[in-house]
Every structure is written in C-alpha cells, then in structure tokens.
Design a protein around this motif. Structure first.
Motif, PDB file in Angstrom:
ATOM      1  N   GLU A 169       0.943  -1.116   0.128  1.00 52.15           N
ATOM      2  CA  GLU A 169       0.040   0.040   0.041  1.00 52.15           C
ATOM      3  C   GLU A 169       0.880   1.205  -0.188  1.00 52.15           C
ATOM      4  N   VAL A 170       2.195   1.172   0.061  1.00 54.81           N
ATOM      5  CA  VAL A 170       3.103   2.320   0.275  1.00 54.81           C
ATOM      6  C   VAL A 170       3.772   2.713  -0.808  1.00 54.81           C
ATOM      7  N   THR A 171       3.853   4.139  -1.230  1.00 53.41           N
ATOM      8  CA  THR A 171       4.848   4.570  -2.030  1.00 53.41           C
ATOM      9  C   THR A 171       6.053   5.120  -1.287  1.00 53.41           C
ATOM     10  N   PHE A 172       7.341   4.481  -1.656  1.00 53.33           N
ATOM     11  CA  PHE A 172       8.480   4.582  -0.961  1.00 53.33           C
ATOM     12  C   PHE A 172       9.167   5.581  -1.571  1.00 53.33           C
ATOM     13  N   GLY A 173       9.485   6.670  -0.814  1.00 51.83           N
ATOM     14  CA  GLY A 173      10.572   7.910  -1.560  1.00 51.83           C
ATOM     15  C   GLY A 173      11.939   7.710  -0.707  1.00 51.83           C
ATOM     16  N   GLY A 174      12.827   7.945  -1.827  1.00 50.82           N
ATOM     17  CA  GLY A 174      14.355   8.007  -1.410  1.00 50.82           C
ATOM     18  C   GLY A 174      15.131   8.521  -2.555  1.00 50.82           C
ATOM     19  N   PRO A 175      16.441   8.507  -2.365  1.00 50.57           N
ATOM     20  CA  PRO A 175      17.516   8.838  -3.450  1.00 50.57           C
ATOM     21  C   PRO A 175      17.443   7.956  -4.649  1.00 50.57           C
ATOM     22  N   PRO A 176      17.554   8.327  -5.870  1.00 52.85           N
ATOM     23  CA  PRO A 176      17.352   7.405  -6.993  1.00 52.85           C
ATOM     24  C   PRO A 176      18.239   6.117  -6.910  1.00 52.85           C
ATOM     25  N   GLN A 179      17.357   2.308  -5.276  1.00 48.71           N
ATOM     26  CA  GLN A 179      16.705   1.195  -6.140  1.00 48.71           C
ATOM     27  C   GLN A 179      17.692   0.236  -6.358  1.00 48.71           C
ATOM     28  N   GLN A 180      19.148   0.542  -6.375  1.00 48.60           N
ATOM     29  CA  GLN A 180      19.936  -0.602  -6.645  1.00 48.60           C
ATOM     30  C   GLN A 180      20.961  -1.006  -5.650  1.00 48.60           C
ATOM     31  N   ARG A 181      20.959  -0.008  -4.532  1.00 49.73           N
ATOM     32  CA  ARG A 181      21.658  -0.468  -3.374  1.00 49.73           C
ATOM     33  C   ARG A 181      21.587  -1.438  -2.336  1.00 49.73           C
ATOM     34  N   PRO A 182      22.339  -2.435  -2.216  1.00 46.33           N
ATOM     35  CA  PRO A 182      22.169  -3.686  -1.323  1.00 46.33           C
ATOM     36  C   PRO A 182      21.189  -3.498  -0.200  1.00 46.33           C
ATOM     37  N   ASP A 183      21.319  -2.384   0.544  1.00 44.80           N
ATOM     38  CA  ASP A 183      20.585  -2.082   1.872  1.00 44.80           C
ATOM     39  C   ASP A 183      19.321  -1.407   1.588  1.00 44.80           C
ATOM     40  N   GLY A 184      19.246  -0.892   0.087  1.00 40.61           N
ATOM     41  CA  GLY A 184      17.815  -0.151  -0.305  1.00 40.61           C
ATOM     42  C   GLY A 184      16.728  -0.987  -0.608  1.00 40.61           C
ATOM     43  N   ILE A 185      16.040  -0.812  -2.075  1.00 40.38           N
ATOM     44  CA  ILE A 185      14.886  -1.460  -2.326  1.00 40.38           C
ATOM     45  C   ILE A 185      15.259  -3.431  -2.314  1.00 40.38           C
ATOM     46  N   PRO A 186      16.441  -3.592  -2.942  1.00 39.66           N
ATOM     47  CA  PRO A 186      16.582  -4.978  -2.993  1.00 39.66           C
ATOM     48  C   PRO A 186      16.828  -5.502  -1.529  1.00 39.66           C
ATOM     49  N   GLY A 187      17.432  -4.682  -0.644  1.00 43.48           N
ATOM     50  CA  GLY A 187      17.775  -5.174   0.845  1.00 43.48           C
ATOM     51  C   GLY A 187      16.315  -5.575   1.558  1.00 43.48           C
ATOM     52  N   PHE A 188      15.303  -4.580   1.368  1.00 44.17           N
ATOM     53  CA  PHE A 188      13.903  -4.529   1.881  1.00 44.17           C
ATOM     54  C   PHE A 188      13.251  -5.753   1.542  1.00 44.17           C
ATOM     55  N   PHE A 196       7.449  -2.663  -2.078  1.00 44.81           N
ATOM     56  CA  PHE A 196       6.472  -1.502  -2.263  1.00 44.81           C
ATOM     57  C   PHE A 196       5.783  -1.167  -3.120  1.00 44.81           C
ATOM     58  N   LYS A 197       4.399  -0.561  -3.283  1.00 41.18           N
ATOM     59  CA  LYS A 197       3.676  -0.358  -4.295  1.00 41.18           C
ATOM     60  C   LYS A 197       4.235   0.417  -5.581  1.00 41.18           C
ATOM     61  N   SER A 198       5.061   1.419  -5.138  1.00 37.61           N
ATOM     62  CA  SER A 198       5.930   2.065  -6.192  1.00 37.61           C
ATOM     63  C   SER A 198       6.874   2.986  -5.431  1.00 37.61           C
ATOM     64  N   PHE A 199       7.770   3.541  -6.137  1.00 39.74           N
ATOM     65  CA  PHE A 199       8.793   4.288  -5.446  1.00 39.74           C
ATOM     66  C   PHE A 199       8.840   5.423  -6.149  1.00 39.74           C
ATOM     67  N   SER A 200       9.400   6.658  -5.413  1.00 35.43           N
ATOM     68  CA  SER A 200       9.312   8.150  -6.034  1.00 35.43           C
ATOM     69  C   SER A 200      10.799   8.570  -5.717  1.00 35.43           C
ATOM     70  N   ALA A 219       6.543   6.062   3.144  1.00 35.37           N
ATOM     71  CA  ALA A 219       7.513   5.946   4.044  1.00 35.37           C
ATOM     72  C   ALA A 219       8.741   6.375   3.276  1.00 35.37           C
ATOM     73  N   ALA A 220       9.746   6.667   3.874  1.00 33.79           N
ATOM     74  CA  ALA A 220      10.869   7.170   3.033  1.00 33.79           C
ATOM     75  C   ALA A 220      12.219   6.935   3.797  1.00 33.79           C
ATOM     76  N   ASP A 221      13.291   6.987   3.090  1.00 34.58           N
ATOM     77  CA  ASP A 221      14.514   6.980   3.446  1.00 34.58           C
ATOM     78  C   ASP A 221      15.188   8.162   3.883  1.00 34.58           C
ATOM     79  N   ILE A 222      15.376   8.412   5.156  1.00 40.41           N
ATOM     80  CA  ILE A 222      15.841   9.541   5.848  1.00 40.41           C
ATOM     81  C   ILE A 222      16.900   9.121   6.660  1.00 40.41           C
ATOM     82  N   PHE A 223      17.893   9.888   6.915  1.00 40.32           N
ATOM     83  CA  PHE A 223      19.194   9.738   7.687  1.00 40.32           C
ATOM     84  C   PHE A 223      18.709   9.938   9.158  1.00 40.32           C
ATOM     85  N   THR A 224      19.131   9.334   9.931  1.00 47.50           N
ATOM     86  CA  THR A 224      19.044   9.069  11.338  1.00 47.50           C
ATOM     87  C   THR A 224      19.081  10.434  12.286  1.00 47.50           C
ATOM     88  N   THR A 225      20.061  11.121  11.580  1.00 45.85           N
ATOM     89  CA  THR A 225      20.663  12.408  12.464  1.00 45.85           C
ATOM     90  C   THR A 225      19.979  13.683  11.680  1.00 45.85           C
TER      91      THR A 225
END
Length: 306
Positions: A169-176, A179-188, A196-200, A219-225
C-alpha cells in the motif's frame, strides 16, 4: 669570462641554499615531504556528497586542515557516491566524509558485516589501492525507513517488520540510487520480504521530508541524524534484522595525501564527533536564520578545542 663563471657560481650557491631550506620547487621533493609523515606541506581537494550533513562535515575537515597550514580546495555537492567515487579514483578529489557501512556495501555487494568494528575492518581491506580511511568517529548516521506519526499510529508501526503487511500500500521515497543499493529496495525485499507498491525518486533532505508530510509518499529513506525527524515528530522504524549496517562517519582519503599533520587533524575531529553532536550540528544548520556551513563548522571546532 671570469664574470660569467662567477655569476654561474653565485646562482648555483643560491640554488643550493634554497634547497637546503626546503624551498625546492621540485615536485618529487614536495611529494616526498608530504608522504614522509612528519607534516610536510601538502594540498588537499575536499569533496562532499549532495546533502547538507556531508557538506558540513567536509567543511569541518577543510577548516581543521587549514588551521594546521594545509592548503585546501573545496569541491562540494558532487552528487551521490556513484558519482564522487570516480573523482577519488582519478585524483580530482582527495578527501571526502564517508559512512562505513554503505561504503563497504558499495564496494562489496556481498558484504555481510553489520557491527561497527566488523564493518570498519572489512572496509579497510576492501578499498581501492590508492585510498584509505582514517579513524572512524563514534558518530553514526544510518539510513532508516521513516513514517509520519499518523501512519505509525494507524498501522501500529514500531519496526520494519510491522510495515511488511502494508508494503503493498506504500509509495516509498528516497534517492534514486537506493533502487540498486544492497541495503535499499533490494535489501528490503531480501531481508524483510517487503515490496513497495511504487517508488518515488527524491533528493535527500527537505524535499523528502515534504513528500512524506504531504502524503506524496507514505514511507521514506531519511538519515537518522536529520533534525527534521524530531522537528516533525516522525517515527524511525526499528531494523531488527540489521538490513542497514553500522554507518560510522569516517574520512576517506587518497593515501598520497596522508601525512602526520593531516592524519592527526582528521583523527582529532573523529575523536570528538559522536551521534548526539552530529544531530546538534544538523539542527544548528537548519536553524531559522539558515547559517552558512562555514559558520556552523567554525563554531563547533572552536567549542571542541580544535
């Protein structure tokens, strides 16, 4: 004829005198001095990635080195790791603030290390031959999946595992590049079974935060600091399966530019930099009066005794 010989002799003597004082323009002599270890003169080109924290850390590195008499050229806002690593390899930049876990996975997509010391050790043996890392800071800034408080309350979210039943149900937002990084979309998908339903594709920082707050993404990729997390009461989802490895701040530098002066100055910064300090620096950078990177860096270095 005697006058000509005397002139040559005087010129030779002057040249020898200059050489004895370390004033030779011979590039080989300069490189030897820089690499020798006890602080010969050098010049360093410092880069940064395309987000505020990286630019601020790069400015801190620049100012602490300038304070030790090192010549500095700034080349900030170079883009993502995929872009600036080419500059480190070809020598167009010499130094950049990095994060241990994502750098390790960039260099070795099969890396499994997640704990801080394990990641740091593995990184040291994985770097290209011309690069090295100096001391890692305690400061850690990890990627995280972040949601609004409203979304967290609606779906009773505390961890990424809790999000899994709703990923469709989620459109996920983050840096382009996520989509390829091992701990990004493939890692999830691999670690949690989350698709995710889609990526922005979004620029890090304010643009991502705005998209999350206005509902463009859920939901989005945001740095913890990122100071926006506390300011907007956002919720960082726990990562119980350690999809995101340790992300300690570390100077990544060309080996040819490391001497005692450079090493001691940058290691002193790392020794003073913890996660709370990094959060405070980000908050200062985002103050209502929008201070310059240079002012925030100068103020912290002064307070830290550096």
């Amino acid at each position: 004829m005697k006058r000509s010989i005397a002139g040559v002799a005087m010129a030779l003597a002057a040249t020898l005198a200059v050489s004895a004082c370390g004033g030779s323009d011979d590039p080989l002599a300069e490189n030897t001095s820089s690499a020798a270890g006890s602080g010969g003169s050098t010049s360093i080109t410092i880069g940064s990635a395309n987000f505020p924290e990286s630019q601020l850390l790069a400015e801190i590195y620049a100012q602490v080195l300038e304070g030790k008499g090192v010549g500095v050229t700034r080349k900030f806002d170079l883009g993502s790791r995929e872009k600036y690593m080419d500059g480190l390899k070809d020598g167009s930049i010499d130094l950049i603030p990095e994060y241990t876990g994502t750098l390790l996975q960039f260099l070795n997509k099969q890396a499994k290390e997640t704990a801080p010391d394990e990641v740091y050790t593995a990184l040291q043996s994985t770097l290209p031959n011309n690069l090295t890392v100096l001391d890692k800071a305690e400061a850690e800034d990890k990627d995280a999946i972040v949601v609004t408080k409203e979304t967290a309350d609606k779906w009773k979210l505390k961890s990424i595992e809790d999000l899994v039943p709703h990923c469709g149900e989620v459109t996920f937002g983050g840096p382009p590049e996520i989509q390829q990084r091992p701990d990004g979309i493939p890692g999830f998908k691999a670690t949690y079974g989350c698709t995710f339903k889609s990526f922005s594709a979004l620029e890090p920082g304010a643009i991502t935060t705005k998209a999350l707050l206005d509902g463009t993404v859920q939901a989005a990729d945001i740095f913890t600091t990122d100071s926006a997390i506390e300011a907007n009461h956002l919720v960082v989802l726990d990562d119980p399966k350690s999809n995101f490895a340790a992300q300690n701040v570390v100077p990544l530098i060309n080996k040819d530019k490391v001497n005692d002066t450079v090493k001691d100055a940058l290691n002193a910064v790392s020794a003073k930099l913890d996660t709370k300090t990094l959060q405070e620096l980000n908050a200062a950078l985002n103050a209502p009066d929008k201070p310059e990177y240079s002012d925030v860096a100068k103020d912290w270095l002064s307070k830290a005794g550096l």
